[in-house]
Every structure is written in C-alpha cells, then in structure tokens.
Design an enzyme around this catalytic site. Structure first.
Site, PDB file in Angstrom:
ATOM      1  N   LYS A  54     112.374  26.636 -45.249  1.00 43.76           N
ATOM      2  CA  LYS A  54     110.870  27.327 -44.909  1.00 43.76           C
ATOM      3  C   LYS A  54     111.261  28.850 -45.269  1.00 43.76           C
ATOM      4  CE  LYS A  54     110.238  24.160 -41.333  1.00 43.76           C
ATOM      5  NZ  LYS A  54     110.570  23.802 -39.858  1.00 43.76           N
ATOM      6  N   GLN A  98     112.226  26.157 -34.245  1.00 41.42           N
ATOM      7  CA  GLN A  98     112.655  25.068 -34.886  1.00 41.42           C
ATOM      8  C   GLN A  98     112.937  24.173 -33.777  1.00 41.42           C
ATOM      9  OE1 GLN A  98     112.753  24.552 -38.231  1.00 41.42           O
ATOM     10  NE2 GLN A  98     113.375  22.674 -37.620  1.00 41.42           N
ATOM     11  N   ASP A 121     102.946  25.635 -36.346  1.00 44.32           N
ATOM     12  CA  ASP A 121     103.430  24.218 -36.606  1.00 44.32           C
ATOM     13  C   ASP A 121     102.412  23.390 -36.143  1.00 44.32           C
ATOM     14  OD1 ASP A 121     105.928  23.756 -37.636  1.00 44.32           O
ATOM     15  OD2 ASP A 121     106.981  24.110 -35.547  1.00 44.32           O
TER      16      ASP A 121
END
Ligand code: NDP
Length: 296
Positions: A54, A98, A121
């Site tokens: 990422k 995460q 997300d």
C-alpha cells in the site's frame, strides 16, 4: 477449455496510472496531495507485506502516507483515542487500520471509531449500509476491485447466477451486494455460501460466476465448477514450501490447475485480485481528499 487469465496486475497498473494522473491534476489545481494514514498494530508478517504494498502504491500515485506502528499491548481505549485524533486532523484524508488486530481488540469497535468520511477501506457500517441501499459510499476495496476487473474485461453479470463462497464483511457480503445490485453494474442472482452451507458443490456447480473468498487453500476443485464459469479467486494462503526461500508459497482458494480447465476466465493467485485491492484503495483515498462521496 483452458481459461483466459484475468490479469489483475495489468488492470491495477492502469488504475494506478489513472489515479496518478488525477492526483497530479488535483495538486496542479492548488490542492494539497491526498494523505493516507495507516495504523498497524502489532507484528503480523502478512500485514507488513500488505502495508508495504500500500505504501509503495501511494508513492507511485503521489499520495502522501505514513504508518503509525503501535504495540500489540495497546488497549482498545488508547487505540480509539489515536483514531479520534486522526479523525479530527484535517490533514488526514483517509484512515486505514490494517487487519487482523490482536485478539483482545474488536475489529468492529475499532472500525466504528473511524470517521466514516475517512474510511477508505469501506468497512464502516455507514459505508456498508449506504452500499446496501445504493447510496454513494466508500466501497470495500476488494469487491470494488473485482467489479473493476469485470468492467475491464467486459465480463457481463446481468442475469447470471453468481455464487460467492465466503460471507465475510470485507469480501463475501459486499461483493454479493455489488453483484446483486439492480442499478448500474451487477444485476446477477446471487447465492452466498459459508461454513454451514450443506453440499457446497451443489451451489458452485451451478455458478456462471464464482467468487471464492474463504481463506481455505484449494477448497474449490475443477469438478466443482461448471464448464465456462468465470472464477474469481480472492484467497491468499501461505502454504509451507521448503523449496522456496521464504519457506512458503502463496496459493488461492481454488485448485488453479483443475479449475482453469473448466473456467472461461480465472484470476491467478498472486497477480489477480490482490493488486486490484491496493489500486482501489488509492482511488478511495483520492475520493476522500476530494470529498467526492461526502461533500462538506
Ligand atoms: P474471513 O475468514 O473473514 O471469511 C471467510 C469466510 O469464508 C467466512 O464467511 C467463512 O464462513 C467462509 N468459509 C470458511 N471455510 C469455508 C468452507 N469450507 N466453505 C464455505 N465457506 C467457508 O476471510 P476474508 O473474507 O477476510 O478473506 C478470505 C480470503 O481472502 C483469505 O484467504 C484472505 O487472505 C483473502 N483476502 C484477499 C484479499 C485480496 O486482496 N486478494 C483481500 C482480503 C482477503 P463463516 O462465516 O461461517 O465462518
């Protein structure tokens, strides 16, 4: 039949290039570069790999990013307080925590602590709810990436039977919603299977489109798939392999060799859905910076 390959690496590169151009234009217009704050709790080797990918993608497209590394002993209260600070920081456009989190922390609670307008997300209940009712929302990156692959390869879903194996909140359920949508893309009839589904093959064999996101290596074999099916293998599983320097090899949830003989299209692992997930995160971060989904 041997399936054609859905090349996620190639499509992701095209998507990142689009985002890079958009970011450049956005900055040329006098705006600051988008900023993605990653929060990484504990030390999970796979999470390190994902965060690394990422971060590299951010650099490539011109998105600023920082990773806040927090110890796995952090309390829920401390973690939420960190998130609240980021929510109130106007220089932060997107927040990504995460997953997975250490066992003592509830992913649901932590995700709900994120301002839904910064939830790049697409996991916050506000975004999931809005997706369900067809309102603009941040779309969960993996399902959004799969829809992008269908679009790129002109793979139709209208009136098809799409079977999804796996019902998680981040992949299985949202892809079932996107594929089932009556407006825009989707328009498929969907079946969602999970651990308690009896006779999985009875469902998978009837699929025109099969999306597998169960986290079970080689769960789906050639004999479970209809001739001509479009197969999207989301699974990323580390399987011990002494012949590899790292000591493991990555495999999907499908037995690639046998499934590819039946499918018309198939995503490989790696190089299929994974790169698209990262590319869609870049897209979402730019949308957050532009306040496109939730205008002020
Ligand atoms: P979860 O473990 O959260 O969900 C797995 C789902 O699969 C659950 O709904 C579970 O059922 C179901 N399941 C498990 N075993 C079976 C089985 N034998 N038959 C039918 N259903 C089953 O995983 P995620 O959705 O987060 O991830 C799934 C896989 O995708 C993992 O390998 C993960 O690494 C990968 N992944 C890949 C991404 C990418 O970018 N390529 C992104 C995200 C994930 P139940 O609900 O009943 O427990």
């Amino acid at each position: 039949m041997s399936a054609k390959i859905i090349d996620g690496k190639k499509v992701a590169k095209l998507t990142r290039e689009e985002v890079r151009q958009d970011v450049e234009d956005w900055v040329k217009d006098g705006n600051r570069a988008p900023f993605l704050q990653v929060v990484l709790v504990g030390t999970n080797p796979a999470s390190d790999v994902y965060v690394g990918a990422k971060t590299r993608a951010c650099k490539e497209v011109g998105i600023q990013t920082d990773t806040k590394r927090l110890p796995d002993t952090i309390s829920a209260k401390e973690l939420k307080s960190t998130i609240h600070k980021l929510n109130n920081d106007d220089s932060v456009d997107g927040i990504l925590v995460q997953l997975p989190l250490p066992n003592h922390l509830s992913a649901h609670d932590v995700i709900e602590a994120i301002d839904y307008r910064k939830d790049v997300d697409g996991f916050h209940p506000m975004n999931v709810g809005r997706l369900t009712v067809g309102e603009p929302s941040f779309r969960s990156c993996t399902p959004a990436g799969i829809m992008e692959l269908f679009k790129h390869y002109s793979i139709p879903s209208k009136s098809k039977h799409a079977v999804i194996v796996g019902a998680s909140n981040i992949v299985g359920r949202p892809i079932s919603i996107l594929l089932n949508k009556e407006e825009g893309e989707g328009k498929a009839t969907t079946t969602v299977c999970h651990k308690y589904t009896k006779d999985l093959t009875r469902h998978t064999i009837s699929a025109d489109i099969l999306v597998v996101a169960a986290g079970q290596p080689n769960l789906i074999k050639g004999e479970m798939v209809k001739e001509g099916c479009v197969v999207v293998d989301v699974g990323i599983n580390r399987v011990a392999d002494e012949t590899k320097e790292k000591g493991y090899t990555l495999v999907g949830d499908c037995h690639f060799e046998s499934v590819k003989e039946k499918a018309s299209w198939i995503t490989p692992v790696p190089g299929g859905v994974g790169p698209m997930t990262v590319a869609m995160l870049m897209k979402n971060t730019l949308l957050a910076a532009k306040k496109s989904i939730y205008p002020e």
